[in-house]
Design a protein around this motif. Structure first.
Motif, PDB file in Angstrom:
ATOM      1  N   GLY A 172       0.816  -1.206   0.000  1.00 33.85           N
ATOM      2  CA  GLY A 172       0.000   0.000   0.000  1.00 33.85           C
ATOM      3  C   GLY A 172       0.845   1.250   0.000  1.00 33.85           C
ATOM      4  N   ALA A 173       0.232   2.357  -0.417  1.00 25.81           N
ATOM      5  CA  ALA A 173       0.933   3.640  -0.474  1.00 25.81           C
ATOM      6  C   ALA A 173      -0.065   4.763  -0.271  1.00 25.81           C
ATOM      7  N   GLY A 174       0.440   5.987  -0.133  1.00 25.45           N
ATOM      8  CA  GLY A 174      -0.420   7.128   0.108  1.00 25.45           C
ATOM      9  C   GLY A 174      -0.997   7.074   1.512  1.00 25.45           C
ATOM     10  N   ALA A 175      -2.313   7.217   1.625  1.00 28.97           N
ATOM     11  CA  ALA A 175      -2.957   7.181   2.937  1.00 28.97           C
ATOM     12  C   ALA A 175      -2.756   5.845   3.631  1.00 28.97           C
ATOM     13  N   PHE A 176      -2.490   4.789   2.846  1.00 32.15           N
ATOM     14  CA  PHE A 176      -2.236   3.484   3.466  1.00 32.15           C
ATOM     15  C   PHE A 176      -0.974   3.540   4.307  1.00 32.15           C
ATOM     16  N   THR A 178       0.260   6.231   5.726  1.00 33.60           N
ATOM     17  CA  THR A 178      -0.091   7.030   6.892  1.00 33.60           C
ATOM     18  C   THR A 178      -0.889   6.198   7.890  1.00 33.60           C
ATOM     19  N   ALA A 179      -1.810   5.382   7.380  1.00 35.19           N
ATOM     20  CA  ALA A 179      -2.621   4.532   8.250  1.00 35.19           C
ATOM     21  C   ALA A 179      -1.769   3.482   8.949  1.00 35.19           C
ATOM     22  N   THR A 180      -0.742   2.985   8.261  1.00 37.42           N
ATOM     23  CA  THR A 180       0.145   2.000   8.880  1.00 37.42           C
ATOM     24  C   THR A 180       0.851   2.601  10.084  1.00 37.42           C
ATOM     25  N   GLN A 181       1.279   3.850   9.958  1.00 40.53           N
ATOM     26  CA  GLN A 181       1.893   4.522  11.101  1.00 40.53           C
ATOM     27  C   GLN A 181       0.888   4.672  12.230  1.00 40.53           C
ATOM     28  N   ALA A 182      -0.362   4.990  11.889  1.00 42.10           N
ATOM     29  CA  ALA A 182      -1.403   5.073  12.915  1.00 42.10           C
ATOM     30  C   ALA A 182      -1.656   3.712  13.536  1.00 42.10           C
ATOM     31  N   GLY A 183      -1.534   2.668  12.707  1.00 41.20           N
ATOM     32  CA  GLY A 183      -1.713   1.318  13.213  1.00 41.20           C
ATOM     33  C   GLY A 183      -0.679   0.937  14.246  1.00 41.20           C
ATOM     34  N   ALA A 191      -4.175  -2.999  20.555  1.00 41.13           N
ATOM     35  CA  ALA A 191      -5.075  -3.505  19.508  1.00 41.13           C
ATOM     36  C   ALA A 191      -4.260  -4.226  18.452  1.00 41.13           C
ATOM     37  N   PHE A 192      -4.644  -5.457  18.131  1.00 40.84           N
ATOM     38  CA  PHE A 192      -3.889  -6.247  17.172  1.00 40.84           C
ATOM     39  C   PHE A 192      -4.837  -6.925  16.189  1.00 40.84           C
ATOM     40  N   ASN A 193      -4.247  -7.412  15.081  1.00 41.43           N
ATOM     41  CA  ASN A 193      -4.981  -8.161  14.066  1.00 41.43           C
ATOM     42  C   ASN A 193      -6.219  -7.394  13.596  1.00 41.43           C
ATOM     43  N   GLY A 194      -7.388  -8.034  13.561  1.00 36.36           N
ATOM     44  CA  GLY A 194      -8.576  -7.400  13.018  1.00 36.36           C
ATOM     45  C   GLY A 194      -8.988  -6.153  13.773  1.00 36.36           C
ATOM     46  N   LEU A 195      -8.783  -6.145  15.096  1.00 35.47           N
ATOM     47  CA  LEU A 195      -9.141  -4.970  15.886  1.00 35.47           C
ATOM     48  C   LEU A 195      -8.297  -3.773  15.478  1.00 35.47           C
ATOM     49  N   ALA A 196      -6.995  -4.000  15.287  1.00 38.63           N
ATOM     50  CA  ALA A 196      -6.116  -2.905  14.870  1.00 38.63           C
ATOM     51  C   ALA A 196      -6.487  -2.410  13.482  1.00 38.63           C
ATOM     52  N   VAL A 197      -6.803  -3.348  12.583  1.00 39.23           N
ATOM     53  CA  VAL A 197      -7.194  -2.970  11.228  1.00 39.23           C
ATOM     54  C   VAL A 197      -8.464  -2.130  11.262  1.00 39.23           C
ATOM     55  N   GLY A 198      -9.451  -2.564  12.044  1.00 35.16           N
ATOM     56  CA  GLY A 198     -10.707  -1.831  12.132  1.00 35.16           C
ATOM     57  C   GLY A 198     -10.534  -0.453  12.739  1.00 35.16           C
ATOM     58  N   ALA A 199      -9.759  -0.360  13.825  1.00 38.03           N
ATOM     59  CA  ALA A 199      -9.540   0.930  14.480  1.00 38.03           C
ATOM     60  C   ALA A 199      -8.799   1.895  13.552  1.00 38.03           C
ATOM     61  N   THR A 200      -7.795   1.382  12.842  1.00 37.45           N
ATOM     62  CA  THR A 200      -7.030   2.217  11.918  1.00 37.45           C
ATOM     63  C   THR A 200      -7.907   2.686  10.763  1.00 37.45           C
ATOM     64  N   ALA A 201      -8.740   1.792  10.246  1.00 37.24           N
ATOM     65  CA  ALA A 201      -9.611   2.146   9.126  1.00 37.24           C
ATOM     66  C   ALA A 201     -10.598   3.241   9.526  1.00 37.24           C
ATOM     67  N   LEU A 202     -11.160   3.156  10.734  1.00 33.93           N
ATOM     68  CA  LEU A 202     -12.102   4.172  11.191  1.00 33.93           C
ATOM     69  C   LEU A 202     -11.411   5.528  11.363  1.00 33.93           C
TER      70      LEU A 202
END
Length: 344
Positions: A172-176, A178-183, A191-202
């Motif tokens: 991924g790139a761009g906002a992805f 940035t989201a990885t850093q937020a993750g 928060a890990f796995n699906g929870l981390a993905v969901g929290a980062t996406a929101l």
């Protein structure tokens, strides 16, 4: 096995460990226990503070390389012993490093692979349907009585660096990025796995809805995406700056954590979604897009879902492959060898 940034020029060389002949692995006689090789990453999230049982049985060979530079030698030793099953004990980053270093050793003759979900993120095991509590004995049992699933990882090649290809499953790139850093912040909060993905996406969604196009979440990154061997330029909706994409996401996985499905009806092979600098109104529709409930006029709205045999990415910012940052540059992105994964 991770470093702050994954530099292609610093990848460990596998030249000294390449097999000297083209003979495949020996055929296992009926009734003989399979030879199992384990790459164990003691720094993986769920391995911390836990000792690995090295006395499981004599046909299990365990390697604990301390860093990437030691991986080729460990994998070459397992290959020389003729293993039937390679068990990767770690998260997505460990899988990426093992596949990257093993590509030049196993070539097209990989053993069956089992992955124990021990990392902060385990997207591959979500796709494969591996339970969180899966252990080494479960993997060995599944080699005999389980089923096999085939996947081809993404292969990222840096044209200016000979023999420096990296294999992984989520790019991924761009906002992805940035989201990885937020993750990473989500990980620090537990928060890990699906929870981390969901929290980062929101969080990413909220930033994109309320931010201006000058904000890093909506600005994205300057990138040029060219499709196929002919390097045909990817279409642009005309929304925002045509030299920028707000987000690029690519994967060969067929099922993603937290029920996310950014590729629409596409399932097989190398798939990508590119998002232009879309309007706030379209951003608000993103949850419906990634769950398959909104599919109307996506390209006109700046959301491009497609599959490709390969594509070239010329980017002025970092991109992410399986959780780790790679430097700006020009890359050829395709598919690696077909691998056979052992699952319950």
């Amino acid at each position: 096995m991770a470093t702050p940034i994954y530099e292609f020029s610093q990848l460990p060389s596998v030249q000294a460990y390449r097999p000297s002949n083209g003979r495949g692995r020996p055929v296992r006689a009926p009734g003989v226990a399979p030879k199992v090789g384990v790459i164990y990453n003691p720094r993986s999230h769920r391995n911390k503070g836990a000792d690995f049982d090295c006395g499981v049985c004599p046909h299990v060979l365990i390697a604990q390389p301390g860093n990437r530079a030691q991986l080729p030698e460990a994998l070459a030793e397992l290959a020389a012993r003729g293993i039937d099953l390679l068990v990767i004990n770690g998260g997505d980053g460990t899988v990426r490093d093992v596949l990257t270093c093993g590509h030049g050793i196993f070539g097209d003759d990989w053993p069956a692979i089992a992955v124990l979900p021990k990392g902060k993120t385990n997207a591959l095991t979500v796709d494969l349907g591996i339970p969180a509590e899966w252990n080494l004995q479960d993997a060995i049992d599944a080699f005999e009585i389980g089923i096999r699933i085939h996947r081809r990882p993404i292969e990222v090649a840096a044209p200016d660096t000979a023999n420096a290809n990296v294999l992984g499953f989520i790019l991924g790139a761009g906002a992805f990025a940035t989201a990885t850093q937020a993750g990473q912040s989500a990980h620090r909060l537990g928060a890990f796995n699906g929870l981390a993905v969901g929290a980062t996406a929101l969080w990413a969604l909220a930033q994109s809805v309320f931010a201006s196009r000058s904000n890093k979440w909506r600005r994205g990154a300057r990138m040029n995406i060219m499709l196929g061997r002919g390097e045909a330029p990817m279409a642009h909706s005309g929304l925002g700056d045509p030299e920028y994409r707000q987000l690029l996401f690519a994967s060969t996985l067929e099922r993603l954590p937290a029920g996310i499905n950014p590729f629409g009806k596409l399932r097989k092979g190398l798939k990508l979604v590119a998002v232009d600098q879309i309007s706030r109104r379209t951003t608000a529709l993103v949850p419906g897009v990634i769950t398959g409930h909104f599919t109307k006029k996506l390209r006109e709205r700046g959301i491009h879902q497609l599959s490709a045999s390969q594509f070239t990415l010329d980017i002025d910012d970092q991109f992410i492959l399986d959780g780790e940052a790679f430097p700006a540059g020009r890359y050829l992105i395709g598919q690696g060898p077909e691998l056979e994964f052992v699952v319950p």
